[in-house]
Design an enzyme around this catalytic site. Structure first.
Site, PDB file in Angstrom:
ATOM      1  N   SER A 156       0.842  -1.195   0.000  1.00 19.89           N
ATOM      2  CA  SER A 156       0.000   0.000   0.000  1.00 19.89           C
ATOM      3  C   SER A 156       0.882   1.253   0.000  1.00 19.89           C
ATOM      4  O   SER A 156       1.732   1.419  -0.876  1.00 19.89           O
ATOM      5  CB  SER A 156      -0.948  -0.041   1.196  1.00 19.89           C
ATOM      6  OG  SER A 156      -1.916   0.977   1.120  1.00 19.89           O
ATOM      7  N   ASP A 321      -8.912  -6.162  -4.827  1.00 19.21           N
ATOM      8  CA  ASP A 321      -8.490  -4.869  -4.277  1.00 19.21           C
ATOM      9  C   ASP A 321      -9.035  -3.763  -5.175  1.00 19.21           C
ATOM     10  O   ASP A 321      -8.572  -3.569  -6.294  1.00 19.21           O
ATOM     11  CB  ASP A 321      -6.961  -4.806  -4.226  1.00 19.21           C
ATOM     12  CG  ASP A 321      -6.433  -3.513  -3.612  1.00 19.21           C
ATOM     13  OD1 ASP A 321      -7.245  -2.627  -3.282  1.00 19.21           O
ATOM     14  OD2 ASP A 321      -5.198  -3.402  -3.472  1.00 19.21           O
ATOM     15  N   HIS A 354      -8.113  -4.977  -0.454  1.00 22.45           N
ATOM     16  CA  HIS A 354      -6.829  -4.291  -0.295  1.00 22.45           C
ATOM     17  C   HIS A 354      -6.028  -4.859   0.872  1.00 22.45           C
ATOM     18  O   HIS A 354      -4.795  -4.929   0.815  1.00 22.45           O
ATOM     19  CB  HIS A 354      -7.070  -2.796  -0.083  1.00 22.45           C
ATOM     20  CG  HIS A 354      -5.812  -1.993   0.017  1.00 22.45           C
ATOM     21  ND1 HIS A 354      -4.879  -1.946  -1.004  1.00 22.45           N
ATOM     22  CD2 HIS A 354      -5.316  -1.206   1.021  1.00 22.45           C
ATOM     23  CE1 HIS A 354      -3.867  -1.170  -0.637  1.00 22.45           C
ATOM     24  NE2 HIS A 354      -4.103  -0.717   0.580  1.00 22.45           N
ATOM     25  N   ASP A 355      -6.702  -5.283   1.909  1.00 22.94           N
ATOM     26  CA  ASP A 355      -6.022  -5.837   3.084  1.00 22.94           C
ATOM     27  C   ASP A 355      -5.365  -7.187   2.829  1.00 22.94           C
ATOM     28  O   ASP A 355      -4.707  -7.731   3.727  1.00 22.94           O
ATOM     29  CB  ASP A 355      -7.003  -5.974   4.255  1.00 22.94           C
ATOM     30  CG  ASP A 355      -7.079  -4.704   5.096  1.00 22.94           C
ATOM     31  OD1 ASP A 355      -6.279  -3.786   4.853  1.00 22.94           O
ATOM     32  OD2 ASP A 355      -7.944  -4.643   5.992  1.00 22.94           O
TER      33      ASP A 355
END
Length: 386
Positions: A156, A321, A354-355
């Site tokens: 990220s 994501d 995204h995680d």
């Protein structure tokens, strides 16, 4: 407490003080600063096995292991850092730090301002950029005696730092790992950050960022900011599987208290975050995200920016994501391929959104381990370097 066999175990953070002035991109100068750092593993004799871990928005220096015997939660990337793990501390010397502007020990808004009677900086802390962070990381490298990183790794916002390293210090890293990231934020991502910031700025307890001086704290604003952000970190499929439309009490209550399990989860996440994070830091971190664009000084050409790089790249994205979609990683890959740079790319099918970069997904872990290599690769790299 006995720790897992593949854990780095108990770790003690170290604080590094830098007395020289730090000139920032915004034009301001920090007269001095401190960095909170953790290290795992052992640095080899020729210092060729060092890996730098760059953290994301809410991250910090505590990436692996435990601080106390009774700690219930390990570092934020403990799933990938440790003996025998993807980033193997039996082979590598791993360095993780809290960036300036943070709230976990490095110089930031809650630190004493030497130019204001040592009162907390608060809103007077300067806005910092990814490039500023990388500059301080290079200064830390010098302090540690590490002239070249074996790898710089980040997910990220951390991936953005790794990418900036490859452009600004091309001779100081051999490998660059950019995970679930992007070459710059889209308008939609900037919009999400602005909503989060406004939730904090509009909280009556914010006091223009001087909440500490007013014995106050914009808790409601920070909770809402985290709730908004957290939604973007999860995929729709993950939320569907985890919560669906499940009700907390099993029936409609016809009111505005928590009814759905997903509401309860978001409120819990916001509440926990508000206890451990600083509001001024949140504002600074989101602005650093917004400002990031390594192509800006190269005629807005990412291809031109990537032409400066000399390291090997691993770019990883995740199918679900939508905060930093796979297409954003592909922009980086395309720019590298155009420049005939060595790059490996993998888009991993994962449901966590995204995680996903925080989870030990088998293919992800296998890929990371393979790219970093082991002792034999370190020996061959050292021979080539000599």
């Amino acid at each position: 407490m006995s720790f897992p066999a593949d854990s780095v175990g108990l770790v003690t953070p170290q604080k590094f003080q830098f007395e020289e002035p730090l000139h920032l991109e915004c034009g301001r100068v920090l007269p001095r600063f401190e960095l909170m750092v953790e290290t795992y593993g052992t640095l080899n004799a020729d210092k060729s096995n060092a890996i730098l871990i760059c953290h994301a928005l809410s991250g910090h220096h505590h990436a692996a292991g435990y601080h106390h015997e009774d700690d219930k939660k390990a570092g934020w990337w403990d799933s990938c850092i440790g003996p025998g793990k993807a980033i193997d501390t039996n082979k590598f010397f791993v360095v993780a730090l809290n960036n300036i502007g943070g709230c976990s020990g490095s110089t930031g808004p809650t630190s004493p301002n030497p130019e204001n009677d040592n009162r907390p900086y608060g809103p007077d802390f300067p806005l910092v950029t990814v490039r500023d962070w990388v500059k301080t990381q290079a200064m830390l490298s010098d302090r540690l005696g590490i002239s070249v990183w074996y790898a710089v790794v980040g997910g990220s916002l951390g991936g953005m730092q790794a990418l900036q390293w490859s452009v600004d210090y091309p001779d100081r890293l051999q490998k660059c790992v950019v995970i679930a990231s992007a070459p710059k934020l889209s308008a939609q991502n900037i919009a999400f950050n602005e909503v989060a910031r406004q939730s904090i700025l509009s909280d009556p307890d914010f006091h223009h960022g001087r909440y500490l001086e007013n014995d106050s704290y914009p808790k409601r604003g920070l909770i809402l900011a985290r709730m908004v952000g957290h939604i973007t970190y999860l995929s729709e499929e993950a939320m569907k599987q985890k919560f669906g439309r499940d009700l907390k009490s099993g029936k409609f209550m016809y009111g505005f208290d928590v009814e759905f399990q997903v509401e309860s989860y978001l409120r819990y996440q916001g509440e926990q975050f508000s206890r451990n994070f600083d509001a001024d830091t949140y504002l600074i971190m989101t602005k650093a995200l917004d400002y990031f664009d390594p192509s800006r000084e190269y005629g807005h050409s990412l291809t031109e920016a990537m032409s400066k790089t000399k390291c090997q790249f691993l770019i990883v994205s995740f199918t679900t994501d939508w905060r930093f979609a796979p297409s954003r990683s592909q922009e980086i890959v395309d720019a590298l391929i155009t420049n005939h740079k060595p790059v490996s790319y993998l888009d991993i099918d994962a449901e966590q959104g995204h995680d996903s970069f925080l989870f030990p997904i088998p293919l992800y872990v296998k890929t990371l381990r393979a790219f970093l290599g082991g002792e034999e690769h370190l020996k061959s790299t050292s021979l080539e370097a000599s």
